[in-house]
Scaffold this motif. Structure first.
Motif, short mmCIF file in Angstrom:
data_model
loop_
_atom_site.label_atom_id
_atom_site.label_comp_id
_atom_site.label_asym_id
_atom_site.label_seq_id
_atom_site.Cartn_x
_atom_site.Cartn_y
_atom_site.Cartn_z
N ASP A 155 0.85 -1.20 0.00
CA ASP A 155 0.00 0.00 0.00
C ASP A 155 0.88 1.24 0.00
N MET A 156 0.85 1.96 -1.10
CA MET A 156 1.69 3.15 -1.24
C MET A 156 1.22 4.30 -0.35
N ASN A 157 0.01 4.20 0.19
CA ASN A 157 -0.51 5.20 1.12
C ASN A 157 -0.62 4.64 2.53
N CYS A 158 0.28 3.74 2.87
CA CYS A 158 0.19 3.05 4.16
C CYS A 158 0.23 4.01 5.35
N TYR A 159 0.82 5.18 5.15
CA TYR A 159 0.93 6.15 6.25
C TYR A 159 -0.45 6.63 6.71
N GLU A 160 -1.47 6.42 5.89
CA GLU A 160 -2.82 6.81 6.29
C GLU A 160 -3.34 6.00 7.47
N TYR A 161 -2.69 4.88 7.73
CA TYR A 161 -3.07 4.04 8.88
C TYR A 161 -2.24 4.36 10.12
N GLY A 162 -1.36 5.33 10.02
CA GLY A 162 -0.48 5.65 11.13
C GLY A 162 -1.22 5.99 12.41
N GLU A 163 -2.23 6.85 12.31
CA GLU A 163 -3.01 7.24 13.49
C GLU A 163 -3.66 6.02 14.15
N GLU A 164 -4.24 5.16 13.33
CA GLU A 164 -4.92 3.98 13.86
C GLU A 164 -3.93 3.03 14.54
N GLN A 171 4.79 12.39 19.04
CA GLN A 171 6.12 12.75 18.52
C GLN A 171 6.47 11.92 17.29
N GLN A 172 6.19 10.62 17.38
CA GLN A 172 6.52 9.71 16.28
C GLN A 172 5.71 10.08 15.02
N LEU A 173 4.42 10.25 15.18
CA LEU A 173 3.58 10.54 14.02
C LEU A 173 3.92 11.89 13.39
N ALA A 174 4.27 12.86 14.22
CA ALA A 174 4.63 14.18 13.70
C ALA A 174 5.87 14.12 12.83
N ALA A 175 6.72 13.13 13.09
CA ALA A 175 7.93 12.96 12.28
C ALA A 175 7.70 12.01 11.10
N ILE A 176 7.00 10.91 11.36
CA ILE A 176 6.87 9.83 10.37
C ILE A 176 5.98 10.22 9.20
N ILE A 177 4.80 10.77 9.48
CA ILE A 177 3.83 11.01 8.41
C ILE A 177 4.39 11.98 7.36
N PRO A 178 4.93 13.14 7.75
CA PRO A 178 5.51 14.02 6.72
C PRO A 178 6.69 13.39 5.98
N TYR A 179 7.46 12.58 6.71
CA TYR A 179 8.61 11.91 6.09
C TYR A 179 8.13 10.96 5.00
N TYR A 180 7.13 10.15 5.30
CA TYR A 180 6.60 9.21 4.31
C TYR A 180 5.96 9.95 3.13
N LYS A 181 5.27 11.03 3.42
CA LYS A 181 4.63 11.78 2.35
C LYS A 181 5.65 12.43 1.41
#
Length: 213
Positions: free
Chosen positions: A91-100, A118-128
């Motif tokens: 899934d190329m949009n796997c980061y959409e499941y990060g919050e869940e 802290q993790q999501l604030a760093a990971i989601i923009p990085y993946y995007k």
């Protein structure tokens, strides 16, 4: 995690006795409950920042197998006889499941809320920020780990598998109603009760493929 369908817990036999099986008992069907159990066990595999980009499509009906058959080149015997063909996509949009995912970790007491934030604030923009090729590489590596684990898990349930890479990658997702831009095919695993014994194969010696520095 409950493992009520395990029939083999011998590590050496599961790992070192594994062979690629191409012919299966056509009368054996794997119940959905057990298939989901095997997939659940397979997805204990690691993934980059635990974003779990693997997605599974279980092709088991005659209609679905007929649709798959022209897309798998010379692997039709596995399709014809297996209990199922398990298609694994990344899934190329796997980061959409990060919050869940990270929210569930907090709910289960496995991560403090502040660490999640802290993790999501760093990971989601990085993946995007990844290029399509960078994301493609990440999801294929992660999904391949789950594929290998599924093959071993299947053996613990008394089944065998064959990993298949010969398929029409540009057509697979759309043929099964998936967005081909989002879901990239990684591998197909045939799974079922073995009829043939598979082939003995050789491996290069570890000394030939290893260097110590």
């Amino acid at each position: 995690m409950k493992n009520k369908n395990l029939v083999n817990n011998d590590f050496s036999d599961i790992v070192f006795g594994r062979k690629s099986i191409r012919v299966y008992d056509e009368t054996v069907k794997i119940p959905h409950e057990e298939m989901l159990e095997m997939i659940q066990e397979a997805t204990t595999a690691p993934s980059s920042v635990n974003l779990q980009p693997w997605r599974f499509v279980v092709v088991e009906s005659e209609e679905a197998k007929a649709k798959l058959k022209p897309l798998i080149r010379f692997n039709t015997q596995q399709n014809d006889t297996s209990s199922a063909m398990v298609m694994i996509f990344g899934d190329m949009n796997c980061y959409e499941y990060g919050e869940e995912i990270y929210g569930q970790a907090v709910e289960e007491g496995k991560m403090p809320a502040e660490v999640r934030d802290q993790q999501l604030a760093a990971i989601i923009p990085y993946y995007k920020s990844f290029t399509r090729q960078e994301m493609n590489d990440v999801v294929k590596i992660d999904a391949s780990l789950a594929a290998m684990q599924f093959m071993l898990t299947a053996r613990s349930h008394g089944y065998d598998t064959n990993p298949i890479g010969g398929f029409e990658a540009d057509q697979l997702a759309e043929a099964f109603d998936l967005d081909k831009e989002r879901y990239v095919p990684v591998m197909i695993l045939s799974v079922g009760k073995a009829v043939d014994q598979g082939y003995e194969s050789v491996r290069l010696d570890s000394e030939k493929i290893t260097s110590f520095k």
